[in-house]
Structure formats: C-alpha cells, structure tokens
Scaffold this motif. Structure first.
Motif: not given
Length: 497
Positions: A179-192, A194-203
């Motif tokens: 499982t991939a869990l990202g709070q606060p910084a874990g998402s950068m372990t599986w995809f590159p 802009n991993h700060h909450p102030s930059d949101k995007a669609t996926y």
C-alpha cells in the motif's frame, strides 16, 4: 489521518477566500510568494539572464523541503508496473504543469528509485539527484506562463519512510501486496512531483500487476473512479481517474486481495469499498456505514465534494493508523464507527479544503475530530446508554477524563513546534475544542452556516487559519479575537469562561 489514538495520523493574515476549481488557476499564495520569479519580458542576452531555477521547496516552516517553486502542476499521469513478489516498481510519470516564472531548471520531489530518462516538451532533459530532489534542466528554458509536459521514466524498489514518531509511510509491503500512503511526504517514494499540499492536481493512475502463481489476479485500488480493467492473460491492468484536484499526500494505491463491494448512496453517488478477506468479518458493516455517514455529513457540511466515495480496509498489523486518502479512506484494520466518521469527514476538511501549510492541519484534524463529537451527540444516543453531548465531550477533554485528551495542552493547535508534532494530540483534541468554542459563541445556525460556507468557498482549493477566523467573524458579526487567542494560539490552558 484518523483520531490520535492507536488508529491515527488523516499564514497569519486574513485574505479573501481562495477558490480553485480549475487546474490552471494560480498556485496558492504562499507558493507564489516563495517562488523566485522574473518580472517583465526579455529577449536575447537579457532573456538568458532572466531565466532562473525554481525554488527547491515552498518555504513551509514545518516541511521546508517539500514542494517546489516555479511551476504549478495541473495533472499527473502515472503508468506503473508492479510485481508484488519482488516488490519492484517500474513507472512513467507524465506531469503537465504551468510555469509561474521564467525557468532555467526546476525540481521534482523524489525519494529513492532510479531515474532512467527525463524529457520536457518531448526533448531529452538533463537531470541530477540531490537527496530527495530530482533537478530537471530542459533543453530549452521555459517562459512564465508556458504549459509544459515533463515525462520521467524510473524503476526500483520503492522506499518505506519511518517518521520521527516511529510511524511508517511511503510504499509499505503488506502480507499480500503493498500500500502507498503519503502523509506527509510518502508519495515521493513512488512518483516524482510537487509534493506540498498547496499544489493540487488531477490524476490518472494506471497499474499493471501480474497474476499470482494460481492464475488469480491481484486487486488494485486507488483514488477516484475505475475507468478500465483489462485482463491481458498473465497480467491485469486497472486505470483509476481522479478528476477533482488532489494534494499529493492523499494519492493512494493498494495492491492485494480484496472483497469489493459496489453500491450507491441515496444521492446516487458511486460507492467502492474494498475489504481484505482477513478483515471481512469485523468490517462487515463498513459498506453500509460509508453511504450512511456520507449522507449525514453532507447535511451538515455541504454537498459531498467528489464524484465517488468508499473505503479500503486492509490487513496491516503494526501500521497503527488510518489515513483520509481521497475518495477512499484507508484503514489498516476494520474501523469502528468513530474512526470511519473521522476519515470520511476529511473528504470535506483536508481533502477538498486542504490546508495551505502544514501548520494549518488543525483545520483538518480539529474539524474531523469534531465530526466524531457530532456523530456521538446525534447518533450515539446522547444522554442515553453512554452517549455524550458535545458539551459533555468538551468538558471531558478539558478535565482530562477523555482518553483522547492526554497531551492536548502541550502546544497551541495552530503552532506545532516541529514536523514530528504535526499529528500530536493538540492538533486533534484541542483543535476540536476550538471548533466547539466557536459553535457556542456564534450559535448553531451561524456555526453550521460557517462550515457550509467554508467548504463551498474553498472547494477543491487551499485555505488557512486566518481565513477561517475571518469567516467566523464575518458570519457572526462578532470580534472573536479573545476566543481564538485563548483556545487556538495561547500556549497555556485557558480558563473555562
């Protein structure tokens, strides 16, 4: 995160409300403020001098290394191949962004994994690694306002991060997958990204996994809606899409064996609940509770902000927390009603309305904790069979008789002393006490109007503490300075008055 028990983790100037409905809307104010930018136009030698690298970080006091300056991401297209038996991942990330300055170079957050190739606008780009940063130099500099596409091809064994408090995040192996869990910084372990909450995007997240030795397919669950599922004989590919903006720490994948329950809420919202067979007996009521809680919360907090809802109940002994992963909160084991209420409340507070900085996390956790209080008051038989009113819960927290009240006075909720404390009790319990004090000060009618206005004005965007204070004062017509000073900002335990 969830409540701060064994089951949890999910700017001080008033400004006008920020509403971010389009992925091309301007980046959050803080992100723009720390971005090294260039004004005016230039050409020739002057242009070369004007181009500058984007900042490595957005200046967040608690997490200065997270996020990057100089661009705003609109969309992530992630195509992943994962082999559970070897825990090996191959990925291609297509990142569509808009430059917010003249860029000679920009950074992406990425921890571990080996980068094989990077292109920008179809041309091969130079890249370098510095700790958790991927430095990308395009073949041609990017102008302020340019919409550009970056493609990163990478592979390796994704990392598991152990935080200062001993909790795990990132890519975590389970007994039947990962499982991939990202709070606060874990998402950068599986995809590159802009991993700060102030930059949101669609996926768009597309994952291919092999079938096991018996020819049975692994399940893959992610955020949003399942668009396609393709059986290719030896492998199965699933494509999940999130059309509403999402902070990177809420992105999620679970690979394993799940019992999948599909349904719809009374408002015809799709429900997708995935339960590990080892938890199926204890989690049997989750599929019915999810739509019930979503309906209950919608009446109090405003319309549900996403295109689907659900939950993932995994079997991961020792993880010891839940997380409000967008549209489908993640649970390491069968949750009780209170925890389910907490994580689903985060879909409004934290996921749709996301804190601008990590120090604003009390706006998410305090609100979600207060949702638990409301649920107990309204559904727990307040005054009967042990159910408490919100006033009684508040008093139990104040007196220290509630088991969740331990440590709530150790620092002000809006000012965690460091990154390791961002998920400590004051952010949750004392944060909820702040919310209750506002309710008592302005009255129920105004209070719930504040909540619904908050979720409407900042839907799919970012907001901060001072914006919330300004809204409370605007709606009530009252000066609430003393209330917030005493309960939100003061280091000392306030008096009951």
């Amino acid at each position: 995160m969830g409540p701060h028990t064994a089951n949890d983790r999910g700017l001080l100037r008033p400004t006008a409300p920020v509403r971010r409905l389009s992925p091309w809307a301007p980046a959050a104010a803080l992100l723009l403020a720390v971005t090294t930018s260039c004004t005016g136009s230039a050409s020739g030698k002057d242009a070369a001098a004007a181009w500058k690298p984007g900042a490595a970080g957005v200046g967040d006091r608690l997490f200065p290394g997270l996020g990057n300056g100089g661009y705003d991401v609109a969309h992530y297209g992630l195509t992943l191949d994962y082999v559970p038996e070897t825990n090996r991942l191959k990925g291609t990330a297509v990142i569509t962004a808009r430059a917010t300055q003249d860029l000679s170079r920009f950074n992406l957050d990425l921890s571990g994994l080996r980068v094989r190739l990077t292109t920008v606008q179809g041309a091969k780009a130079q890249y370098a690694r510095e700790k958790n940063e991927l430095l990308v130099t395009p073949a041609k500099p990017l102008k302020d306002g340019d919409i550009f596409k970056t493609v990163v091809t990478y592979d390796g064994t994704p990392r598991t991060i152990e935080d200062d408090d001993g909790s795990l995040e990132g890519w975590i192996e389970t007994d039947d997958g990962s499982t991939a869990l990202g709070q606060p910084a874990g998402s950068m372990t599986w995809f590159p990204g802009n991993h700060h909450p102030s930059d949101k995007a669609t996926y768009d997240i597309t994952v291919t996994v092999p079938k096991d030795e018996d020819g049975d397919p692994y399940d893959v669950v992610s955020n949003g809606e399942l668009i396609t599922e393709e059986d290719k004989g030896e492998t199965v590919t699933r494509h999940w899409r999130t059309e509403e903006p999402m902070a990177a720490y809420l992105a999620h994948i679970s690979v394993g064996y799940f019992e999948v329950h599909k349904g719809r809420t009374d408002d015809d919202l799709p429900v997708h609940v995935a339960i590990d067979p080892d938890e199926s007996e204890n989690a049997a009521d989750v599929k019915d509770l999810v739509p019930e809680i979503v309906g209950w919360a919608s009446e109090r907090f405003g319309p549900y902000p996403f295109s689907s809802t659900g939950a993932v109940v995994d079997h991961l002994p020792g993880l010891d927390y839940a997380l409000e992963t967008q549209t489908k909160p993640y649970f390491d084991e069968a949750p009780d009603e209170t925890l389910l209420v907490h994580e689903l409340a985060h879909q409004w507070f934290g996921n749709s309305v996301t804190p601008r900085e990590w120090k604003d996390m009390w706006l998410s956790e305090g609100m979600a904790t207060y949702a638990e209080w409301l649920w107990e008051e309204e559904r727990g038989g307040a005054g009967e069979q042990g159910g408490r009113t919100t006033d009684e819960i508040f008093e139990d927290f104040y007196d220290g008789t509630d088991p969740e009240s331990e440590g709530i006075w150790s620092f002000p909720p809006a000012d965690p002393p460091g990154a390791a404390r961002v998920s400590d009790p004051p952010v949750y319990g004392r944060g909820a006490m702040v919310v209750h004090k506002v309710r008592k000060a302005v009255g129920d009618r105004t209070f719930f109007d504040v909540l619904r206005t908050w979720t409407r004005q900042h839907r799919h965007g970012n907001a901060d503490t001072e914006q919330f204070i300004a809204l409370c004062e605007s709606k009530s017509g009252k000066d609430l300075t003393n209330l917030f000073d005493a309960w939100l900002f003061n280091k000392e335990k306030p008096t009951r008055s």
